[in-house]
Motif scaffolding. Structure first.
Motif, short mmCIF file in Angstrom:
data_model
loop_
_atom_site.label_atom_id
_atom_site.label_comp_id
_atom_site.label_asym_id
_atom_site.label_seq_id
_atom_site.Cartn_x
_atom_site.Cartn_y
_atom_site.Cartn_z
N LEU A 79 0.84 -1.21 0.00
CA LEU A 79 0.00 0.00 0.00
C LEU A 79 0.87 1.25 0.00
N GLN A 80 1.96 1.23 0.76
CA GLN A 80 2.86 2.38 0.79
C GLN A 80 3.52 2.57 -0.57
N LEU A 81 3.93 1.47 -1.20
CA LEU A 81 4.54 1.54 -2.53
C LEU A 81 3.54 2.07 -3.55
N LEU A 82 2.31 1.59 -3.47
CA LEU A 82 1.28 2.04 -4.40
C LEU A 82 1.00 3.53 -4.23
N SER A 83 0.98 3.99 -2.99
CA SER A 83 0.76 5.41 -2.73
C SER A 83 1.86 6.25 -3.36
N LEU A 84 3.10 5.79 -3.29
CA LEU A 84 4.21 6.51 -3.90
C LEU A 84 4.08 6.52 -5.42
N LEU A 85 3.74 5.39 -6.01
CA LEU A 85 3.66 5.29 -7.46
C LEU A 85 2.52 6.10 -8.04
N GLN A 86 1.49 6.36 -7.25
CA GLN A 86 0.37 7.14 -7.77
C GLN A 86 0.68 8.63 -7.83
N THR A 87 1.84 9.03 -7.34
CA THR A 87 2.33 10.38 -7.57
C THR A 87 2.85 10.44 -9.00
N PRO A 88 2.41 11.42 -9.81
CA PRO A 88 2.77 11.44 -11.24
C PRO A 88 4.24 11.79 -11.48
N ARG A 89 5.11 10.83 -11.25
CA ARG A 89 6.53 10.98 -11.52
C ARG A 89 7.14 9.59 -11.65
N GLU A 90 8.40 9.54 -12.08
CA GLU A 90 9.10 8.27 -12.17
C GLU A 90 9.99 8.10 -10.94
N TRP A 91 9.92 6.91 -10.33
CA TRP A 91 10.66 6.65 -9.11
C TRP A 91 11.83 5.70 -9.40
N PRO A 92 13.06 6.14 -9.19
CA PRO A 92 14.20 5.22 -9.30
C PRO A 92 14.07 4.10 -8.28
N GLY A 93 14.52 2.90 -8.66
CA GLY A 93 14.39 1.76 -7.77
C GLY A 93 15.10 1.97 -6.45
N GLY A 94 16.27 2.63 -6.49
CA GLY A 94 17.00 2.87 -5.26
C GLY A 94 16.26 3.78 -4.31
N GLU A 95 15.59 4.82 -4.86
CA GLU A 95 14.83 5.74 -4.01
C GLU A 95 13.64 5.04 -3.37
N LEU A 96 12.96 4.18 -4.14
CA LEU A 96 11.85 3.42 -3.57
C LEU A 96 12.35 2.50 -2.45
N ALA A 97 13.49 1.86 -2.68
CA ALA A 97 14.04 0.97 -1.66
C ALA A 97 14.35 1.74 -0.38
N ASP A 98 14.92 2.96 -0.54
CA ASP A 98 15.23 3.76 0.64
C ASP A 98 13.96 4.19 1.37
N ARG A 99 12.95 4.58 0.60
CA ARG A 99 11.68 5.03 1.21
C ARG A 99 11.03 3.90 2.00
N LEU A 100 11.11 2.69 1.47
CA LEU A 100 10.43 1.55 2.09
C LEU A 100 11.33 0.82 3.09
N GLY A 101 12.62 1.12 3.06
CA GLY A 101 13.54 0.45 3.97
C GLY A 101 13.77 -1.01 3.63
N VAL A 102 13.79 -1.32 2.33
CA VAL A 102 13.99 -2.69 1.88
C VAL A 102 15.04 -2.69 0.77
N SER A 103 15.38 -3.87 0.28
CA SER A 103 16.35 -3.98 -0.80
C SER A 103 15.68 -3.72 -2.15
N ARG A 104 16.52 -3.46 -3.16
CA ARG A 104 15.99 -3.26 -4.51
C ARG A 104 15.32 -4.54 -5.02
N ARG A 105 15.85 -5.67 -4.62
CA ARG A 105 15.25 -6.94 -5.03
C ARG A 105 13.84 -7.06 -4.48
N THR A 106 13.62 -6.64 -3.22
CA THR A 106 12.27 -6.67 -2.64
C THR A 106 11.35 -5.71 -3.38
N VAL A 107 11.88 -4.56 -3.78
CA VAL A 107 11.07 -3.61 -4.55
C VAL A 107 10.63 -4.25 -5.86
N ARG A 108 11.54 -4.95 -6.54
CA ARG A 108 11.17 -5.60 -7.80
C ARG A 108 10.09 -6.65 -7.59
#
Length: 323
Positions: free
Chosen positions: A10-39
């Protein structure tokens, strides 16, 4: 770090619904997980029907794009309040174009709003004075949302109803459809006590109550709810026939005309002709025809033509002298 997978999605979806492109590393930092978990989480969202687009490269990332269907949205508190207030304002004053679909959306939204947000919506609307057009009566949004819920849920509706003479009766109905004419809302319903179909002006309804009793939908005698309402209003009002020619193609005029005015017909000369029967004051019909946005000529009746001329003169004076 968000360890709960549903909460993280839900937190990831909330971020993605902002009209912009999110680098995988930034999403990982926001969520406190690895890039693999983001994928992996992105893949889960795609399985749920969310169209997440990925771009490759050093500057690549993820963004939510338009898909074939409308997926569920995740709104923060401010967004939910803003949408609810906007829908309430439109629904309560029967603004043309804000039809039953928006009332259903308002009913769904208010059903899931937390109590603290419902209080914020009510407080904000109470402190706001809307600027509306027309002379339609205001309606409590709660009345519309309750009616929309009973229509959608096929649930019997009980209410007190005041007729045009001021007499009040109690009605038990099977609600079929809400219809907006641009100035007013009407409920088309089957009246169980009178064993017949009826139309009710929503601004004359008091104390609506959803009984919780379900019913099997009935079929209207002829046509849809809008056509039934048109005939019902015509039987109760003094009607007059009108004919108007628009200097525009029938397709473009039809897209701007409300359904209750009828359908124009092509005249073979690049324009189209609208014929119908009016129950409103001719002054209001002249205003509504002008709102279509195309040149038009009133062929009949003379009273409507006179109202159109007066309206044109008034608007010309309001605009001042040319230049």
């Amino acid at each position: 770090m968000t360890t709960d997978t549903p909460a993280r999605l839900l937190q990831l979806l909330s971020l993605l619904q902002t009209p912009r492109e999110w680098p995988g590393g930034e999403l990982a930092d926001r969520l406190g997980v690895s890039r693999r978990t983001v994928r992996r989480d992105i893949d889960r969202l795609r399985e749920l029907g969310y169209p997440v687009q990925a771009t490759m490269g050093a500057d690549g990332g993820y963004r939510l794009v338009a898909g074939k269907a409308m997926p569920p949205l995740v709104l923060d508190d401010e967004e939910a309040v803003a949408i609810a207030v906007g829908l309430r304002a439109g629904a309560g004053h029967a603004v043309e174009g804000v039809d039953e679909a928006s009332v259903r959306a308002l009913a769904k939204l208010e059903q899931v709003l937390p109590a603290r947000l419902r209080h914020r919506v009510s407080t904000l609307q109470a402190a706001t004075t809307p600027l509306t057009s027309g002379d339609g009566a205001s309606i409590a949004p709660e009345t519309l949302t309750l009616m929309a819920s009973t229509v959608a849920g096929r649930e019997r509706l009980r209410f007190a109803y005041r007729d045009k003479e001021g007499g009040e009766t109690r009605r038990l109905t099977e609600p079929h459809r809400l219809v907006s004419t641009g100035r007013r809302w009407y409920l088309v319903a089957y009246d169980l006590d009178r064993e017949d179909w009826r139309t009710f002006r929503v601004d004359r309804v008091r104390e609506p109550f959803a009984t919780g009793v379900r019913f099997a939908p009935r079929e209207l005698p002829e046509g849809g709810a809008a056509e039934y309402l048109r005939r019902s209003i015509g039987q109760r009002q003094d009607r007059y026939e009108f004919e108007v020619r628009f200097a525009a193609p029938v397709e473009t005029v039809s897209a701007r005309l409300p359904e209750w005015l009828g359908a124009p017909e092509a005249d073979g000369e690049g324009g189209c002709v609208l014929r119908g029967a009016g129950g409103d004051q001719p002054e209001w019909l002249a205003v509504r025809l002008a709102m279509v946005g195309f040149e038009f000529t009133v062929r009949s009746p003379a009273e409507l033509a006179a109202c159109a001329r007066k309206l044109g003169d008034r608007l010309s004076r309001a605009g001042g002298a040319a230049g």
